[in-house]
Design a protein around this motif. Structure first.
Motif, PDB file in Angstrom:
ATOM      1  N   LEU A   1     -51.956  77.820   3.952  1.00  0.00           N
ATOM      2  CA  LEU A   1     -50.593  77.985   3.438  1.00  0.00           C
ATOM      3  C   LEU A   1     -49.858  79.110   4.153  1.00  0.00           C
ATOM      4  CD1 LEU A   1     -51.321  77.506  -0.378  1.00  0.00           C
ATOM      5  CD2 LEU A   1     -50.307  75.851   1.204  1.00  0.00           C
ATOM      6  N   ALA A   2     -50.580  80.177   4.480  1.00  0.00           N
ATOM      7  CA  ALA A   2     -49.963  81.289   5.210  1.00  0.00           C
ATOM      8  C   ALA A   2     -49.545  80.833   6.603  1.00  0.00           C
ATOM      9  CB  ALA A   2     -50.948  82.454   5.310  1.00  0.00           C
ATOM     10  N   HIS A   3     -50.387  80.025   7.249  1.00  0.00           N
ATOM     11  CA  HIS A   3     -50.049  79.489   8.564  1.00  0.00           C
ATOM     12  C   HIS A   3     -48.837  78.565   8.471  1.00  0.00           C
ATOM     13  CE1 HIS A   3     -50.430  76.913  12.170  1.00  0.00           C
ATOM     14  NE2 HIS A   3     -50.993  77.964  12.735  1.00  0.00           N
ATOM     15  N   ASN A   4     -48.769  77.805   7.377  1.00  0.00           N
ATOM     16  CA  ASN A   4     -47.665  76.870   7.180  1.00  0.00           C
ATOM     17  C   ASN A   4     -46.324  77.598   7.063  1.00  0.00           C
ATOM     18  OD1 ASN A   4     -46.787  74.156   6.860  1.00  0.00           O
ATOM     19  ND2 ASN A   4     -46.630  74.440   4.646  1.00  0.00           N
ATOM     20  N   GLU A   5     -46.361  78.819   6.510  1.00  0.00           N
ATOM     21  CA  GLU A   5     -45.128  79.593   6.344  1.00  0.00           C
ATOM     22  C   GLU A   5     -44.483  79.923   7.687  1.00  0.00           C
ATOM     23  OE1 GLU A   5     -43.339  80.543   3.582  1.00  0.00           O
ATOM     24  OE2 GLU A   5     -44.669  79.059   2.657  1.00  0.00           O
TER      25      GLU A   5
ATOM     26  N   GLY B   1     -45.736  70.054   7.731  1.00  0.00           N
ATOM     27  CA  GLY B   1     -46.235  70.891   6.634  1.00  0.00           C
ATOM     28  C   GLY B   1     -45.136  71.393   5.712  1.00  0.00           C
ATOM     29  N   LYS B   2     -43.913  71.521   6.230  1.00  0.00           N
ATOM     30  CA  LYS B   2     -42.785  71.983   5.418  1.00  0.00           C
ATOM     31  C   LYS B   2     -42.196  70.859   4.569  1.00  0.00           C
ATOM     32  CE  LYS B   2     -42.203  76.283   7.012  1.00  0.00           C
ATOM     33  NZ  LYS B   2     -42.185  77.494   6.184  1.00  0.00           N
ATOM     34  N   LYS B   3     -42.552  69.627   4.901  1.00  0.00           N
ATOM     35  CA  LYS B   3     -41.965  68.478   4.213  1.00  0.00           C
ATOM     36  C   LYS B   3     -42.963  67.807   3.254  1.00  0.00           C
ATOM     37  CE  LYS B   3     -38.868  67.587   8.104  1.00  0.00           C
ATOM     38  NZ  LYS B   3     -37.599  67.881   7.407  1.00  0.00           N
ATOM     39  N   MET B   4     -44.153  68.372   3.119  1.00  0.00           N
ATOM     40  CA  MET B   4     -45.188  67.795   2.259  1.00  0.00           C
ATOM     41  C   MET B   4     -45.217  68.475   0.903  1.00  0.00           C
ATOM     42  SD  MET B   4     -48.218  67.475   5.114  1.00  0.00           S
ATOM     43  CE  MET B   4     -49.499  67.074   3.954  1.00  0.00           C
TER      44      MET B   4
ATOM     45  N   ARG C   1     -55.965  70.626   8.663  1.00  0.00           N
ATOM     46  CA  ARG C   1     -54.675  70.824   7.990  1.00  0.00           C
ATOM     47  C   ARG C   1     -53.721  71.652   8.847  1.00  0.00           C
ATOM     48  NH1 ARG C   1     -57.991  70.605   3.004  1.00  0.00           N
ATOM     49  NH2 ARG C   1     -57.066  68.910   1.776  1.00  0.00           N
ATOM     50  N   ILE C   2     -54.228  72.703   9.478  1.00  0.00           N
ATOM     51  CA  ILE C   2     -53.362  73.534  10.329  1.00  0.00           C
ATOM     52  C   ILE C   2     -52.781  72.688  11.459  1.00  0.00           C
ATOM     53  CG2 ILE C   2     -53.447  75.403  12.048  1.00  0.00           C
ATOM     54  CD1 ILE C   2     -55.340  76.896  10.092  1.00  0.00           C
TER      55      ILE C   2
ATOM     56  N   PRO D   1     -42.839  65.164  11.917  1.00  0.00           N
ATOM     57  CA  PRO D   1     -42.830  63.774  11.441  1.00  0.00           C
ATOM     58  C   PRO D   1     -41.896  62.922  12.269  1.00  0.00           C
ATOM     59  CG  PRO D   1     -41.542  65.175   9.964  1.00  0.00           C
ATOM     60  CD  PRO D   1     -42.185  66.088  10.965  1.00  0.00           C
ATOM     61  N   GLY D   2     -42.138  61.607  12.235  1.00  0.00           N
ATOM     62  CA  GLY D   2     -41.211  60.670  12.862  1.00  0.00           C
ATOM     63  C   GLY D   2     -40.018  60.439  11.947  1.00  0.00           C
ATOM     64  N   ASN D   3     -39.320  59.371  12.187  1.00  0.00           N
ATOM     65  CA  ASN D   3     -38.171  59.013  11.345  1.00  0.00           C
ATOM     66  C   ASN D   3     -38.710  58.317  10.095  1.00  0.00           C
ATOM     67  OD1 ASN D   3     -35.580  58.522  10.449  1.00  0.00           O
ATOM     68  ND2 ASN D   3     -35.330  56.667  11.682  1.00  0.00           N
ATOM     69  N   TRP D   4     -39.343  59.106   9.229  1.00  0.00           N
ATOM     70  CA  TRP D   4     -40.102  58.569   8.102  1.00  0.00           C
ATOM     71  C   TRP D   4     -39.281  58.589   6.816  1.00  0.00           C
ATOM     72  CZ3 TRP D   4     -45.238  61.792   9.040  1.00  0.00           C
ATOM     73  CH2 TRP D   4     -45.825  61.352  10.232  1.00  0.00           C
ATOM     74  N   HIS D   5     -39.587  57.622   5.952  1.00  0.00           N
ATOM     75  CA  HIS D   5     -38.933  57.571   4.647  1.00  0.00           C
ATOM     76  C   HIS D   5     -39.945  57.739   3.513  1.00  0.00           C
ATOM     77  CE1 HIS D   5     -40.588  53.501   4.438  1.00  0.00           C
ATOM     78  NE2 HIS D   5     -40.086  53.293   5.642  1.00  0.00           N
ATOM     79  N   THR D   6     -41.159  58.140   3.856  1.00  0.00           N
ATOM     80  CA  THR D   6     -42.211  58.293   2.839  1.00  0.00           C
ATOM     81  C   THR D   6     -42.522  59.771   2.606  1.00  0.00           C
ATOM     82  OG1 THR D   6     -43.870  58.052   4.582  1.00  0.00           O
ATOM     83  CG2 THR D   6     -43.346  56.089   3.319  1.00  0.00           C
TER      84      THR D   6
END
Length: 388
Positions: A14-18, A26-29, A71-72, A79-84
Motif C-alpha cells: 500500500l505504501a508503494h501504491n501511494e 493500483g489507484k483505480k482498484m 501486487r507491486i 489499465p486499458g480502456n476498461w469499463h470493469t
C-alpha cells in the motif's frame, strides 16, 4: 459475508501504491487494507485473491508464500480502456490443515460467483484448482476446465491428492460435475503413456505445446467453452522466469502465455481464473511482472467480451448444414463477430450428460474440413462423451 478468512494487502504494498501515478491500476482498484477493511463489492466485476498454500506440492520444502512482488508489479501497470472495476481482496493464509484452506477458498469463490464477480486466484500449488472446482457444486450442473500446463495432473486418485494429481480426484469424486477437461501446452515426455491413453479414453482434449505455439489461435474456441481456467507456471519456459521458477527449457514464452490469458478473458463462459505454482523470492525476478501481465491481459480480455452466442433469431447468425456419410453437421456463424459453433445433437435414448442440443465452439477451419468430408475431432469427442 464469509470473507473473514482473508488477510489484508500488506502495508508495504500500500505504501508503494501511494507513490504511483494517479492513472496506475493500483489507484483505480478497490483494495482490502487493515485500515479500511474489505471493500464494498457493489459494481465490482473482478476480485484478486492470493492463496498462501503449497503444502500439497510434491516438492514442498516448507517455504512461505508472499504475493507482495506480484501486487507491486500489477498495481504499477496502466489499465486499458476498461469499463470493469477490479478489487484486491488480499490473501487466504494457509489454514491449520490443507482442507481448511480448501474450505476457505471454496467458500469465498462461491460467494463471488453468486455476486457475478470473477475471481482471479494467485496460488501456491495447483491442487487449489480442486477447491475452485468444488465452489461450482451448487452453481452449475456441468463444468468445463481448461488447464494450461505441461502435465495432465491426472495422477493416482487412490492416494492423497497432490498438485500433480488433482484432476484424478475431480474426475472420481462425487458429485460428478466435470463435463470436459482440456489440457493446453502439454509436453509428452512429462506425461506417462497411461495418462495419455486415459485422456483419449475419457474423450478429453489435449493440445501439445508444439501445436499451440504453431497456431496460438486454436486456443480461442477451447477457452470459449471453459468455466474454469487454471494456469501452471511450469508451462512457461525457464528463460522467461526467475531462478526459483525454472522448470523446463521448453514451454510458452511470455507473449504466448499472455495471449492465452487474453483468450480466457474474452470467453463469455469463463467465470474463474487461476495462476498457480508461484515460488516467491527476495531476488530480482521477472516472474512477478510476468504474472501481473498475464492478469492484465485476462482483464483486457474481459473488457473485450461480446455477446454473440444468441441464436434464437436468424438475424444473429448464418446456419450451414454439412452432410458427412450418415451424419448431418450443423454449423453456426455469428453475424456479429464471425466466430463459429457446431451443434452437438441431443441423444434422447441415452443416459447422457446433456439435456438438450448444445453448441460447441469451433473454428472456420473445422467447417472447411467438414465440407471436405472430415469430422472435426472436437465434435467427435463431445459427441462420444455425451453418449456414455
Amino acid at each position: 459475508m464469509n470473507f473473514n478468512f482473508l488477510s489484508p494487502v500488506s502495508d508495504a504494498v500500500l505504501a508503494h501504491n501511494e507513490l504511483l501515478s494517479q492513472q496506475a491500476l493500483g489507484k483505480k482498484m478497490e483494495i482490502h487494507s487493515a485500515q479500511n477493511g474489505i471493500p464494498d463489492l457493489d459494481g465490482v466485476k473482478l476480485a484478486i485473491i492470493g492463496v498462501q498454500e503449497s503444502r500439497n506440492d510434491v516438492n514442498y520444502m516448507g517455504e512461505e508464500l508472499s504475493f507482495d512482488a506480484i501486487r507491486i508489479a500489477l498495481y504499477s501497470l496502466f489499465p486499458g480502456n476498461w469499463h470493469t472495476t477490479v478489487a484486491d481482496l488480499g490473501d487466504i493464509p494457509a489454514g491449520a490443515s490443507i482442507d481448511d484452506t480448501y474450505y476457505a477458498l471454496q467458500t469465498i469463490i462461491s460467494v463471488l460467483l453468486e455476486k457475478k464477480i470473477i475471481p482471479i486466484i494467485i496460488g501456491g500449488s495447483q491442487d487449489l484448482t480442486y477447491a475452485n472446482y468444488r465452489a461450482y457444486d451448487t452453481m452449475s450442473p456441468m463444468v468445463n476446465i481448461v488447464n494450461v500446463d505441461s502435465n495432465f495432473d491426472l495422477g493416482d486418485a487412490s492416494v492423497e491428492m497432490k498438485n500433480n494429481s488433482f484432476l484424478g480426484k475431480i474426475i472420481l469424486e462425487q458429485p460428478y460435475n466435470l463435463f470436459n477437461y482440456s489440457a493446453i501446452g502439454y509436453q509428452t515426455y512429462f506425461n506417462s503413456q497411461e495418462e495419455i491413453d486415459l485422456m483419449d479414453k475419457l474423450y478429453f482434449e489435449a493440445y501439445r505445446l508444439g501445436e499451440v505455439t504453431y497456431n496460438i489461435n486454436m486456443v480461442e474456441p477451447v477457452m470459449r467453452d471453459a468455466h474454469i481456467v487454471t494456469m501452471d507456471l511450469k508451462s512457461v519456459r525457464a528463460a522467461e522466469v526467475g531462478a526459483k521458477q525454472k522448470y523446463s527449457p521448453n514451454g510458452f514464452n511470455g507473449k504466448e502465455i499472455c495471449a492465452i490469458a487474453r483468450y480466457a478473458g474474452i470467453s463469455n463462459k469463463v467465470s474463474s481464473f487461476g495462476i498457480y505454482e508461484y515460488k516467491s523470492t527476495n531476488e530480482l525476478d521477472a516472474t512477478p511482472m510476468l504474472i501481473s501481465q498475464m492478469i492484465w491481459y485476462f482483464i483486457e480480455g474481459i473488457n473485450c467480451r461480446v455477446n454473440d452466442d444468441d441464436f434464437r433469431s436468424s438475424d444473429n447468425h448464418q446456419k450451414f448444414n454439412v452432410l458427412i456419410e450418415d451424419d448431418e453437421l450443423i454449423f453456426y456463424k455469428s453475424a456479429k463477430t464471425g466466430r463459429w459453433w457446431i451443434e452437438i445433437p441431443f441423444l434422447p435414448n441415452v443416459n447422457n450428460k446433456l439435456k438438450k442440443h448444445t453448441l460447441l465452439p469451433c473454428t472456420h477451419d473445422d467447417y472447411v474440413e467438414a465440407s471436405q468430408g472430415k469430422i472435426p475431432e472436437r465434435w467427435y469427442k463431445a459427441y462420444k462423451k455425451n453418449s456414455f
